[in-house]
Design a protein around this motif. Sequence first.
Motif, mmCIF file in Angstrom:
data_model
loop_
_atom_site.group_PDB
_atom_site.id
_atom_site.type_symbol
_atom_site.label_atom_id
_atom_site.label_comp_id
_atom_site.label_asym_id
_atom_site.label_seq_id
_atom_site.Cartn_x
_atom_site.Cartn_y
_atom_site.Cartn_z
ATOM 1 N N THR A 62 0.783 -1.317 0.062
ATOM 2 C CA THR A 62 0.016 -0.011 0.091
ATOM 3 C C THR A 62 0.796 1.307 0.033
ATOM 4 N N GLN A 63 2.146 1.303 -0.117
ATOM 5 C CA GLN A 63 3.007 2.357 0.106
ATOM 6 C C GLN A 63 4.303 1.820 -0.762
ATOM 7 N N PHE A 64 4.868 2.975 -1.040
ATOM 8 C CA PHE A 64 6.256 2.562 -1.519
ATOM 9 C C PHE A 64 7.264 3.457 -0.770
ATOM 10 N N VAL A 65 8.517 3.134 -1.082
ATOM 11 C CA VAL A 65 9.744 3.649 -0.370
ATOM 12 C C VAL A 65 10.490 4.710 -1.413
ATOM 13 N N LEU A 66 10.541 5.862 -1.366
ATOM 14 C CA LEU A 66 11.326 6.817 -2.239
ATOM 15 C C LEU A 66 12.789 6.978 -1.729
ATOM 16 N N LEU A 67 13.938 6.086 -2.465
ATOM 17 C CA LEU A 67 15.057 6.366 -1.806
ATOM 18 C C LEU A 67 15.614 7.655 -2.208
ATOM 19 N N GLY A 68 15.102 8.302 -3.178
ATOM 20 C CA GLY A 68 15.846 9.670 -3.358
ATOM 21 C C GLY A 68 17.179 9.748 -3.497
ATOM 22 N N PHE A 69 17.946 10.523 -2.537
ATOM 23 C CA PHE A 69 19.675 10.836 -2.603
ATOM 24 C C PHE A 69 19.883 10.270 -1.374
ATOM 25 N N SER A 70 19.185 9.322 -0.492
ATOM 26 C CA SER A 70 19.403 8.944 0.420
ATOM 27 C C SER A 70 20.969 8.076 0.550
ATOM 28 N N ASP A 71 21.332 7.712 -0.497
ATOM 29 C CA ASP A 71 22.783 7.156 -0.511
ATOM 30 C C ASP A 71 23.950 8.055 -0.398
ATOM 31 N N PHE A 72 23.509 9.504 -0.232
ATOM 32 C CA PHE A 72 24.559 10.474 -0.264
ATOM 33 C C PHE A 72 24.193 11.196 1.037
ATOM 34 N N PRO A 73 24.503 10.625 2.372
ATOM 35 C CA PRO A 73 23.947 11.194 3.549
ATOM 36 C C PRO A 73 24.700 12.175 4.081
ATOM 37 N N GLN A 74 26.209 12.394 3.568
ATOM 38 C CA GLN A 74 27.006 13.162 4.033
ATOM 39 C C GLN A 74 26.817 14.523 3.252
ATOM 40 N N ILE A 75 26.004 14.666 2.246
ATOM 41 C CA ILE A 75 25.742 16.120 1.644
ATOM 42 C C ILE A 75 24.258 16.248 1.526
ATOM 43 N N THR A 76 23.336 15.646 2.389
ATOM 44 C CA THR A 76 21.827 15.758 2.543
ATOM 45 C C THR A 76 21.796 17.147 2.791
ATOM 46 N N ALA A 77 21.987 18.028 3.782
ATOM 47 C CA ALA A 77 21.704 19.366 4.098
ATOM 48 C C ALA A 77 22.143 20.254 2.898
ATOM 49 N N LEU A 78 22.968 20.010 2.035
ATOM 50 C CA LEU A 78 23.607 20.595 1.023
ATOM 51 C C LEU A 78 22.541 20.551 0.027
ATOM 52 N N LEU A 79 21.965 19.251 -0.431
ATOM 53 C CA LEU A 79 21.075 19.127 -1.622
ATOM 54 C C LEU A 79 20.039 19.628 -1.172
ATOM 55 N N PHE A 80 19.377 19.434 -0.050
ATOM 56 C CA PHE A 80 18.299 20.077 0.395
ATOM 57 C C PHE A 80 17.981 21.580 0.176
ATOM 58 N N VAL A 81 19.227 22.226 0.498
ATOM 59 C CA VAL A 81 19.366 23.753 0.166
ATOM 60 C C VAL A 81 19.476 24.168 -1.191
ATOM 61 N N ILE A 82 20.166 23.157 -1.911
ATOM 62 C CA ILE A 82 20.169 23.481 -3.278
ATOM 63 C C ILE A 82 18.771 23.316 -4.039
ATOM 64 N N PHE A 83 18.070 22.308 -3.487
ATOM 65 C CA PHE A 83 16.967 22.011 -4.529
ATOM 66 C C PHE A 83 15.764 23.036 -3.794
ATOM 67 N N THR A 88 8.616 7.382 2.837
ATOM 68 C CA THR A 88 7.447 6.604 2.275
ATOM 69 C C THR A 88 6.447 7.496 1.498
ATOM 70 N N ILE A 89 5.886 7.127 0.563
ATOM 71 C CA ILE A 89 4.866 7.529 -0.173
ATOM 72 C C ILE A 89 3.606 6.597 -0.401
ATOM 73 N N SER A 90 2.398 7.098 -0.184
ATOM 74 C CA SER A 90 1.464 6.067 -0.344
ATOM 75 C C SER A 90 0.962 5.501 -1.777
ATOM 76 N N PHE A 91 0.666 4.493 -2.146
ATOM 77 C CA PHE A 91 -0.083 4.026 -3.286
ATOM 78 C C PHE A 91 -0.601 5.054 -3.902
ATOM 79 N N VAL A 92 -1.559 5.710 -3.437
ATOM 80 C CA VAL A 92 -2.584 6.633 -4.057
ATOM 81 C C VAL A 92 -1.849 8.036 -4.176
ATOM 82 N N GLY A 93 -0.884 8.090 -3.290
ATOM 83 C CA GLY A 93 0.007 9.555 -3.405
ATOM 84 C C GLY A 93 1.038 9.212 -4.621
ATOM 85 N N CYS A 94 1.455 8.188 -4.837
ATOM 86 C CA CYS A 94 2.445 7.726 -5.831
ATOM 87 C C CYS A 94 1.803 7.930 -7.291
ATOM 88 N N ILE A 95 0.318 7.309 -7.206
ATOM 89 C CA ILE A 95 -0.331 7.553 -8.347
ATOM 90 C C ILE A 95 -0.631 8.921 -8.937
#
Length: 312
Positions: free
Chosen positions: A11-32, A92-99
Motif C-alpha cells: 500500500t506504500q512505496f519507499v522513495l530512496l531519493g538521494f539517501s545514498d548521499f547522507p554526507q551532503i543531505t543538508a547541501l542537497l536540500f538547500v540547493i533544491f 515513504t509515499i502511499s500508493f494513492v499518493g504515488c499514482i
Amino acid sequence: MIKERNITEITQFVLLGFSDFPQITALLFVIFLILYITALSWNLCLVVLIRMDPCLHTPMYFFLSNLSFIDLCYITSTVPKMLSNFFQEKQTISFVGCIVQYFTFSMMGLSESCLMTAMAYDRYAAICNPLLYSSIMSPTLCAWMVTGSYTAGLIGSLSQICALLQLHFCGPNIIKHFFCDMPQLLNLSCTDTFFAQVLLAILTMLFGLTNALAIMISYGYIILSIMKITSAKGRSKSFNTCASHLTAVSLFYTSGVFVYLSSSSGGSSSFDRFTSVFYTVVIPMLNPLVYSLRNKEIRDAVKRLQRKMGCC
C-alpha cells in the motif's frame, strides 16, 4: 493464489531519493529548495506580468503564460515531496499518493510537449505569414490549441494511470528515485507489464517524436523564410523572435531523450537520478529566464510595471 496476492499487496512505496548521499543531505536540500523557490518565483512573476500588461496580450505571450503555469505544476508535482523526504527516517509515499504524483507529472509533461508544438506553429505563422498573422492566430484558435494541449496531456496521463491500476505490487516496494516514475513502477510490478510498456512506447511516439517532427518542420519553413530576407538586420530580428523558443525546445527534448532513451538502467542509478533533476527541476526554472533575457518586450513590460509601482 489470488487471495494470497491480495493479502501481500503493498500500500506504500519507499522513495530512496538521494539517501545514498547522507554526507551532503543538508547541501542537497538547500540547493533544491533554492531551485524550487526560484522556479516558482520566476514562473509566477511571468504569468502575472503577462496578465497585467496589455502590450503582452498577444498569442505568443498567451502561450508563454500557459507554459509558465504548466512548469509551476510540473515542478510542484515532484519537488515538495522530495524536500520533505530529506530529513525523514522513512521516506515513504502511499500508493494513492504515488499514482496522483505520476498523474500530475505525466499530464504536465505531455501537455508541455503539445504546447511547445503550438508555440512553434505560432512562430511559423508570425515569420512565414506576417501579413495574415492576426487572422491566422485568432484568439479562438489560440484558446483551442491550449485547450487541446491540456486535453491531450490529460488523456495520455489517464491512459497510463488506468494501465498502472491494472497491475499488482506485492513487493519489493523500494523506488530508486526521488519521485514515482513509470519505468520504476513497472519494474516493481509482480504481474505482466507488457501492455503498460507498449502503451508507454506508443505515447512516447505520439507525444515525443510526433511533436518533435512537427516542430522541426515548422522551423524548416521558418529558416527558409529567414534566408529569403535580404537585410541582415531583418534576418537577425526574425531569428531573435524564435531563438528563445528554440532554446527551450532543445533543452526539453534533449533532456527527455537522454533520460528515457539513452539510460539503460531506467533512471535507477545515482547518475540518472541527478540527470533527472535537470528536466524535473532545472528546466522549469530556466524556461522563464530563457524567454525573458532575450526578449525586449518582456524587459520593457517589467520597466512599465516598475514605473506603475513607483507611482503607486
